[in-house]
Design a protein around this motif. Structure first.
Motif, short mmCIF file in Angstrom:
data_model
loop_
_atom_site.label_atom_id
_atom_site.label_comp_id
_atom_site.label_asym_id
_atom_site.label_seq_id
_atom_site.Cartn_x
_atom_site.Cartn_y
_atom_site.Cartn_z
N VAL A 3 0.86 -1.17 0.00
CA VAL A 3 0.00 0.00 0.00
C VAL A 3 0.91 1.23 0.00
N ALA A 4 0.48 2.26 -0.71
CA ALA A 4 1.21 3.53 -0.73
C ALA A 4 0.32 4.60 -0.13
N LEU A 5 0.90 5.41 0.72
CA LEU A 5 0.18 6.54 1.30
C LEU A 5 0.75 7.82 0.72
N MET A 6 -0.13 8.71 0.33
CA MET A 6 0.27 9.98 -0.22
C MET A 6 -0.25 11.08 0.71
N TRP A 7 0.65 11.98 1.08
CA TRP A 7 0.34 13.10 1.98
C TRP A 7 0.77 14.37 1.26
N GLU A 8 -0.13 15.34 1.12
CA GLU A 8 0.19 16.57 0.40
C GLU A 8 -0.34 17.76 1.19
N ALA A 9 0.52 18.78 1.35
CA ALA A 9 0.11 19.98 2.06
C ALA A 9 0.60 21.21 1.31
N ARG A 10 -0.10 22.30 1.51
CA ARG A 10 0.29 23.58 0.92
C ARG A 10 0.65 24.53 2.06
N ALA A 11 1.85 25.05 1.98
CA ALA A 11 2.34 25.95 3.03
C ALA A 11 1.73 27.33 2.89
N GLU A 12 1.75 28.07 3.97
CA GLU A 12 1.44 29.49 3.90
C GLU A 12 2.45 30.12 2.94
N ALA A 13 2.06 31.16 2.26
CA ALA A 13 2.92 31.81 1.26
C ALA A 13 4.31 32.08 1.83
N GLY A 14 5.31 31.60 1.10
CA GLY A 14 6.70 31.82 1.48
C GLY A 14 7.25 30.88 2.52
N ARG A 15 6.41 29.95 3.03
CA ARG A 15 6.86 29.06 4.09
C ARG A 15 7.10 27.63 3.59
N GLY A 16 7.17 27.47 2.26
CA GLY A 16 7.41 26.16 1.69
C GLY A 16 8.66 25.48 2.20
N PRO A 17 9.81 26.19 2.27
CA PRO A 17 11.02 25.54 2.79
C PRO A 17 10.86 25.04 4.23
N GLU A 18 10.14 25.79 5.05
CA GLU A 18 9.91 25.35 6.44
C GLU A 18 9.04 24.10 6.48
N LEU A 19 7.99 24.08 5.64
CA LEU A 19 7.12 22.90 5.60
C LEU A 19 7.89 21.69 5.09
N LEU A 20 8.73 21.89 4.09
CA LEU A 20 9.55 20.80 3.57
C LEU A 20 10.47 20.26 4.67
N ASP A 21 11.14 21.14 5.40
CA ASP A 21 12.00 20.70 6.50
C ASP A 21 11.20 19.95 7.55
N TRP A 22 10.02 20.46 7.88
CA TRP A 22 9.17 19.80 8.88
C TRP A 22 8.81 18.39 8.41
N ALA A 23 8.38 18.25 7.16
CA ALA A 23 7.98 16.94 6.64
C ALA A 23 9.15 15.96 6.66
N ARG A 24 10.32 16.42 6.27
CA ARG A 24 11.50 15.54 6.26
C ARG A 24 11.87 15.09 7.67
N ALA A 25 11.60 15.90 8.67
CA ALA A 25 11.98 15.58 10.04
C ALA A 25 11.02 14.60 10.73
N GLN A 26 9.88 14.32 10.12
CA GLN A 26 8.89 13.44 10.75
C GLN A 26 9.29 11.99 10.58
N ALA A 27 9.65 11.36 11.69
CA ALA A 27 10.02 9.94 11.67
C ALA A 27 8.76 9.09 11.75
N LEU A 28 8.75 8.01 11.03
CA LEU A 28 7.65 7.05 11.08
C LEU A 28 8.19 5.75 11.66
N GLU A 29 7.50 5.21 12.65
CA GLU A 29 7.91 3.96 13.30
C GLU A 29 6.78 2.96 13.25
N PRO A 30 7.02 1.80 12.67
CA PRO A 30 8.26 1.43 12.00
C PRO A 30 8.42 2.22 10.70
N PRO A 31 9.64 2.26 10.17
CA PRO A 31 9.84 3.01 8.93
C PRO A 31 9.20 2.30 7.74
N PRO A 32 8.80 3.06 6.73
CA PRO A 32 8.23 2.44 5.52
C PRO A 32 9.30 1.73 4.71
#
Length: 83
Positions: A3-32
């Motif tokens: 199964v594949a899960l797709m998660w998509e979000a739109r940042a507040e204007a100009g905050r895309g890099p922060e949202l990208l960093d936040w998403a990358r930092a989210q650990a999933l246990e167990p990992p996919p």
């Protein structure tokens, strides 16, 4: 089965890099089995995770980001292979 899960979000204007960093930092246990992160115009971030599990299985998902980072709640979809 997988199964594949797709998660998509739109940042507040100009905050895309922060949202990208936040998403990358989210650990999933167990990992996919596999995880890919994408960005797109309009400060959008997309994360796709693949799991060795049946379609209905409970698997970890990315949480909702801090409200100040996003312009709307994330969209989430679940997919299974078509082949």
């Amino acid at each position: 089965m997988s199964v594949a899960l797709m998660w998509e979000a739109r940042a507040e204007a100009g905050r895309g890099p922060e949202l990208l960093d936040w998403a990358r930092a989210q650990a999933l246990e167990p990992p996919p089995v596999r995880r890919e992160t994408f960005r797109a115009p309009q400060d959008r971030v997309l994360v796709i995770t693949w799991w060795d599990a049946p379609y209905e299985a409970e698997v970890p998902e990315l949480p909702a980001p801090p409200p100040e980072l996003v312009s709307r709640p994330p969209h989430r979809w679940r997919f299974e292979p078509a082949d």
